[in-house]
Enzyme design. Structure first.
Site, mmCIF file in Angstrom:
data_model
loop_
_atom_site.group_PDB
_atom_site.id
_atom_site.type_symbol
_atom_site.label_atom_id
_atom_site.label_comp_id
_atom_site.label_asym_id
_atom_site.label_seq_id
_atom_site.Cartn_x
_atom_site.Cartn_y
_atom_site.Cartn_z
ATOM 1 N N LEU A 17 10.813 -20.809 -4.198
ATOM 2 C CA LEU A 17 9.811 -19.877 -3.650
ATOM 3 C C LEU A 17 8.522 -19.899 -4.481
ATOM 4 C CD1 LEU A 17 9.208 -17.291 -1.781
ATOM 5 C CD2 LEU A 17 9.875 -15.981 -3.793
ATOM 6 N N HIS B 157 2.547 3.015 -8.856
ATOM 7 C CA HIS B 157 2.324 1.585 -9.120
ATOM 8 C C HIS B 157 3.512 0.996 -9.891
ATOM 9 C CE1 HIS B 157 -1.574 2.019 -7.471
ATOM 10 N NE2 HIS B 157 -2.115 2.653 -8.489
ATOM 11 N N ASP C 112 0.829 -1.206 0.000
ATOM 12 C CA ASP C 112 0.000 0.000 0.000
ATOM 13 C C ASP C 112 0.864 1.257 0.000
ATOM 14 O OD1 ASP C 112 -2.287 1.505 0.050
ATOM 15 O OD2 ASP C 112 -2.733 1.156 2.157
#
Ligand code: FPP
Length: 254
Positions: free
Chosen positions: A145, A51, A34
């Site tokens: 991962l 972004h 955020d």
């Protein structure tokens, strides 16, 4: 294994990977990324610049998580509520997975990372979906991962769908009411197959869950920082993990 070597030698008190204990690394870390918009506004830039910069942080933290031996990294990239944003911003956000995959897929494959997606495929633009499907398919056999993008994801929707599924199974006799338990619910969620997050990180100073993994976070450790996602660095990530390692998880017991 050498543990906390740097700390023992008194070389550094600032968080580094080497200052962490190697035997208590969270298995699953989930992140609410955020503050992209505020980061951009602070610099006089359009929100989408935040972004774009946030996408680079995704890469940085993916590498850091992989090096630490974290097994699952779930990142909240777009919520079912984010469709309410201006059309141009939504379009920009929908291009990011494709951009990220175009730039990073080879390196993700080289590092044995497996890409997954958690969310509704409905309403996703074809270019977003096909890029994700390509990454998911090409990395499906990887054993390192697991990089799980929560995209077009909403936890309430996910739970309603799981409950509907159980009701339907009861109706057709596949499931008895007595068999409805936590496992029956978990296995019908979009996160099925993933362990619950050990640690949730949220950046930008907001102290809420925003419809993210409400079921799965029941016993997760929560860590919040005022730092905006584009400027979230490895140092902040190690700080979060270090704090996690100092907490006592009791799961309601003593
Ligand atoms: C919240 O910040 C962030 C989002 C809704 C988008 C998060 C997406 C990324 C970080 C990039 C994703 C990258 C990939 C590879 C999928 P905000 O815009 O709500 O910030 P604000 O609260 O400051 O306005």
């Amino acid at each position: 294994m050498i543990k906390r070597l740097w700390a023992k030698l008194g070389l550094s008190s600032s968080p580094t990977a080497a200052s962490l204990s190697t035997d208590n690394i969270p298995v699953h870390v989930a992140i609410i990324m955020d503050g992209n918009g505020r980061w951009a506004r602070k610099r006089g830039l359009p929100r989408v610049a935040g972004h774009h910069s946030g996408m680079k942080t995704v890469k940085r933290i993916t590498i850091a998580a992989d090096r630490l031996g974290i097994k699952y990294l779930t990142m909240y990239a777009f919520s079912t509520e984010n469709w309410k944003r201006p059309k141009a911003e939504v379009e920009f956000l929908m291009k990011l997975p494709q951009q990220f995959i175009e730039i990073e897929l080879d390196e993700l494959i080289a590092n044995n990372v497996q890409v997954r997606m958690m969310g509704s495929r409905d309403n996703l633009p074809p270019h977003t979906l096909s890029a994700l499907e390509e990454a998911i398919t090409k990395t499906a056999g990887n054993t390192g991962l697991i990089l799980n993008f929560a995209l077009n994801y909403g936890s309430r929707m996910e739970m309603v769908n799981a409950i509907r599924d159980m009701a339907s199974d009861v109706k057709t006799g596949v499931l008895s009411i007595d068999d409805i338990d936590e496992e029956a619910m978990s296995s019908r969620l979009l996160s099925s197959g993933l362990p619950d997050p050990d640690l949730l990180i949220r950046t930008s100073g907001e102290l809420r869950l925003s419809n993210f993994m409400l079921w799965q976070l029941a016993y997760s450790e929560l860590w919040f920082t005022d730092v905006y996602w584009p400027e979230f660095s490895e140092k902040h990530f190690y700080e979060a993990i270090g704090q996690y390692q100092r907490r006592a998880r009791r799961y309601g017991g003593l």
